[in-house]
Enzyme design. Structure first.
Site, mmCIF file in Angstrom:
data_model
loop_
_atom_site.group_PDB
_atom_site.id
_atom_site.type_symbol
_atom_site.label_atom_id
_atom_site.label_comp_id
_atom_site.label_asym_id
_atom_site.label_seq_id
_atom_site.Cartn_x
_atom_site.Cartn_y
_atom_site.Cartn_z
ATOM 1 N N HIS A 20 0.849 -1.204 0.000
ATOM 2 C CA HIS A 20 0.000 0.000 0.000
ATOM 3 C C HIS A 20 0.878 1.245 0.000
ATOM 4 O O HIS A 20 1.242 1.772 1.061
ATOM 5 C CB HIS A 20 -0.933 -0.027 1.223
ATOM 6 C CG HIS A 20 -1.970 1.054 1.217
ATOM 7 N ND1 HIS A 20 -3.329 0.783 1.191
ATOM 8 C CD2 HIS A 20 -1.861 2.406 1.227
ATOM 9 C CE1 HIS A 20 -3.999 1.923 1.182
ATOM 10 N NE2 HIS A 20 -3.130 2.933 1.220
ATOM 11 N N HIS B 76 1.269 4.899 -2.501
ATOM 12 C CA HIS B 76 0.805 5.671 -3.668
ATOM 13 C C HIS B 76 2.020 6.231 -4.395
ATOM 14 O O HIS B 76 2.829 6.945 -3.783
ATOM 15 C CB HIS B 76 -0.100 6.814 -3.213
ATOM 16 C CG HIS B 76 -1.313 6.337 -2.470
ATOM 17 N ND1 HIS B 76 -2.556 6.242 -3.054
ATOM 18 C CD2 HIS B 76 -1.470 5.903 -1.195
ATOM 19 C CE1 HIS B 76 -3.429 5.775 -2.172
ATOM 20 N NE2 HIS B 76 -2.794 5.566 -1.039
ATOM 21 N N GLU C 12 -10.498 4.068 6.884
ATOM 22 C CA GLU C 12 -9.387 4.972 7.232
ATOM 23 C C GLU C 12 -10.045 6.211 7.836
ATOM 24 O O GLU C 12 -9.999 6.415 9.045
ATOM 25 C CB GLU C 12 -8.552 5.319 5.993
ATOM 26 C CG GLU C 12 -7.371 6.247 6.282
ATOM 27 C CD GLU C 12 -6.679 6.773 5.027
ATOM 28 O OE1 GLU C 12 -7.288 6.728 3.940
ATOM 29 O OE2 GLU C 12 -5.539 7.265 5.136
#
Ligand code: HPA
Ligand code: ZN
Length: 321
Positions: free
Chosen positions: A8, A10, A191
């Site tokens: 995970h 970006h 989240e």
């Protein structure tokens, strides 16, 4: 050094302030001066402001070779910290906003993966993501591009952005389109949204992992369900502390979720924005929760088993752990 694997992170969010300034200068791209604080680090106040800062920084990436550089630079740093595999989120919408085609953005990232493998032995794959707050139509458009331009390094589809916008079911057409083509998917859920956001994702989207999923901790039945269905959680404690979800790593539910039988993995999300790295995440998590080297290796094994890449690569990576 403990071998690490990251699921995970970006891609635009891996670019350091220095790299962003260098690319902007090279490209003659004017950067919004509010992107950086006086110490040169990224400046943002809360999660929503972070998303804006992210967009401003990402706008410095202007070409296929820039995408290669950002990818290569991140994989180099990750490899130096013992990371052997990174699954990175790409964002064709960010590329398109500065006029880069889907294909150029994808091939640039693939070039960076190839270069880093050649030089450091680290392996990389791509999860193409849509941006939730841009809406279901944009998401469907990204999903269609994934199908129209298949690439061996594209191993999944996902969604980031503002979890408060729209409902997971609005994105079912995009997720189903990709899933029906055989690619696995993941969604940021739990989240900034609570347990309901996770439940809605599980109800309406064909996901095989959850981005974060950390706020499942607020609902015991949901935690038990996640453990039962063995859906891997892409946990990012440093990110959650940085955006104010938890006051410190010791207050982060990583250990509680692990003890409840959930499949936990560990990632850095947007490392320079959150003043972290995959190495720091491993070091901090081990120190705070008293994990042994074997515990940390098991977290790496979880990540490799939950990865979206081909089984032959997983076997190779597991042997390295
Ligand atoms: N969360 C959600 N969306 C994002 C993030 C993040 O950390 N980074 C970039 N888009
Ligand atoms: Zn994320």
């Amino acid at each position: 050094m403990i071998r690490k694997a990251e699921l995970h992170v970006h891609l635009e969010g891996t670019a350091t302030p220095l790299l962003v300034r260098q690319m902007a200068e090279k490209n003659g791209a004017e950067l919004d001066p509010t992107t950086f604080a006086s110490d040169g680090e990224y400046r943002w106040s809360d999660f929503w402001d972070f998303l804006k800062c992210y967009d401003k920084a990402a706008s410095a990436i202007r070409s296929r070779s820039d995408y290669q550089l950002v990818t290569y630079d991140y994989l180099r740093r990750a490899s130096e910290e013992g990371c052997i595999y990174v699954e990175t989120f790409s964002s064709p919408d960010h590329a398109a906003s500065v006029g880069i085609s889907y294909e150029d953005h994808l091939l640039g990232i693939a070039d960076g993966i190839d270069q880093a493998r050649d030089e450091f032995g680290i392996e990389g794959r791509i999860i193409v993501t849509c941006v939730r707050h841009l809406g279901p139509e944009s998401a469907l458009n990204v999903a269609q591009q994934v199908l129209d331009t298949p690439h061996p390094y594209v191993v999944g589809f996902g969604m980031g952005g503002d979890e408060a916008q729209f409902h997971p079911k609005d994105f079912a057409p995009a997720f189903n389109l990709v899933a029906e083509s055989g690619l696995p998917t993941t969604n940021h859920a739990g989240e900034f949204g609570g347990p309901d956001s996770i439940r809605a994702t599980l109800d309406y989207l064909p996901v095989s992992r959850l981005g974060h999923g950390v706020r499942s901790i607020e609902d015991n039945d949901l935690v038990a369900h996640l453990a039962k269905i063995k859906i891997p959680l892409e946990l990012c404690p440093g990110s959650n502390v940085s955006t104010g979800l938890y006051a410190s790593v010791s207050e982060h539910p990583f250990n509680q979720l692990k003890n409840a039988g959930c499949i936990v993995t560990l990632s850095s999300d947007d490392p320079p924005f959150f003043h972290t790295s995959i190495g720091k995440e491993y070091d901090q998590t081990a120190a705070v929760f008293g994990y042994t080297d074997e515990d940390m290796k098991n977290i790496t094994r979880n990540s490799i088993q939950a990865a979206f890449c081909e089984d032959s690569l997983k076997e190779k990576l597991l042997k390295l752990v």
